[in-house]
Design a protein around this motif. Structure first.
Motif, short mmCIF file in Angstrom:
data_model
loop_
_atom_site.label_atom_id
_atom_site.label_comp_id
_atom_site.label_asym_id
_atom_site.label_seq_id
_atom_site.Cartn_x
_atom_site.Cartn_y
_atom_site.Cartn_z
N SER A 17 -10.58 2.03 0.68
CA SER A 17 -9.49 2.88 0.80
C SER A 17 -8.21 2.56 0.95
CB SER A 17 -10.03 3.82 1.99
OG SER A 17 -11.28 4.83 1.74
N CYS A 18 -8.05 0.95 0.61
CA CYS A 18 -6.73 0.76 0.80
C CYS A 18 -5.94 0.99 -0.19
CB CYS A 18 -6.75 -0.83 1.04
SG CYS A 18 -5.23 -1.65 1.20
N ALA A 19 -4.66 1.83 -0.18
CA ALA A 19 -3.56 1.93 -1.18
C ALA A 19 -2.63 1.03 -1.27
CB ALA A 19 -3.24 3.32 -0.76
N ARG A 20 -2.36 0.27 -0.38
CA ARG A 20 -1.29 -0.56 -0.21
C ARG A 20 -1.31 -1.73 0.67
NH1 ARG A 20 -0.23 2.36 -3.86
NH2 ARG A 20 1.41 3.15 -4.67
N LEU A 39 0.60 4.51 12.81
CA LEU A 39 0.68 5.00 11.49
C LEU A 39 1.11 6.48 11.51
CD1 LEU A 39 0.23 4.86 8.65
CD2 LEU A 39 -2.03 5.30 8.78
N ASN A 40 2.21 6.77 10.98
CA ASN A 40 2.73 8.12 11.05
C ASN A 40 3.14 8.68 9.61
OD1 ASN A 40 5.00 10.23 11.20
ND2 ASN A 40 4.43 10.16 13.35
N ALA A 94 1.61 12.96 -2.21
CA ALA A 94 2.89 12.59 -3.16
C ALA A 94 4.10 13.27 -2.31
CB ALA A 94 2.74 13.25 -4.52
N GLY A 95 5.41 12.46 -2.31
CA GLY A 95 6.67 12.74 -1.69
C GLY A 95 6.73 12.62 -0.03
N ARG A 96 5.56 11.90 0.55
CA ARG A 96 5.74 12.06 1.91
C ARG A 96 6.44 10.57 2.44
NH1 ARG A 96 1.23 14.95 5.26
NH2 ARG A 96 2.67 16.70 4.64
N ARG A 97 6.84 10.47 3.31
CA ARG A 97 7.12 9.20 3.96
C ARG A 97 6.09 8.72 5.15
NH1 ARG A 97 12.46 6.42 4.80
NH2 ARG A 97 13.17 8.38 3.38
N LEU A 110 6.71 3.55 3.55
CA LEU A 110 6.42 3.67 2.19
C LEU A 110 6.48 5.16 1.82
CD1 LEU A 110 4.36 3.13 -0.45
CD2 LEU A 110 2.42 4.04 0.95
N ILE A 111 7.25 5.43 0.84
CA ILE A 111 7.31 6.74 0.16
C ILE A 111 6.59 6.84 -0.93
CG2 ILE A 111 9.11 8.36 -0.56
CD1 ILE A 111 11.26 6.93 0.70
#
Length: 112
Positions: A17-20, A39-40, A94-97, A110-111
């Motif tokens: 589940s690790c995206a980055r 994490l927010n 998508a598009g969220r910070r 991360l955006i």
């Protein structure tokens, strides 16, 4: 994993589940198990502690080193070891910070 059909142990074992991950300079941590992170995503804040990694991130790395030794392998000085997430998972949109903050580590954003 087809259709995301995995159990918690599989997910933890391969960080599926690790995206980055972010690799950065940081100073020594005197008590890695006590590191607190937030994490927010602008709507939700998840918190975690270093102790969520097998009780202590150092123990997670020691376990890996022992397991590799049993296979005749070792960790190298430049290896990156990801001990697993310290918070509950958060779906990316998508598009969220997204930001991760910690008194012990640098802030990361991360955006998507």
């Amino acid at each position: 994993w087809p259709s995301y059909q995995f159990d918690l142990l599989d997910n933890t074992a391969d960080n599926s589940s690790c995206a980055r991950i972010v690799v950065a300079q940081f100073g020594p941590l005197t008590e890695p198990a006590e590191v607190h992170i937030e994490l927010n995503d602008g709507a939700t804040t998840l918190t975690g502690e270093g102790s969520n990694a097998m009780g202590d991130p150092c123990e997670a790395i020691a376990w890996l080193a022992r397991s590799l030794a049993g296979e005749g392998q070792t960790l190298r000085a430049d290896d990156i070891v990801f001990t697993g997430g310290l918070t509950a998972p958060l779906d990316l949109t998508a598009g969220r910070r997204y930001s991760v903050r910690s008194p012990s580590l640098s802030r990361v954003e991360l955006i998507t």
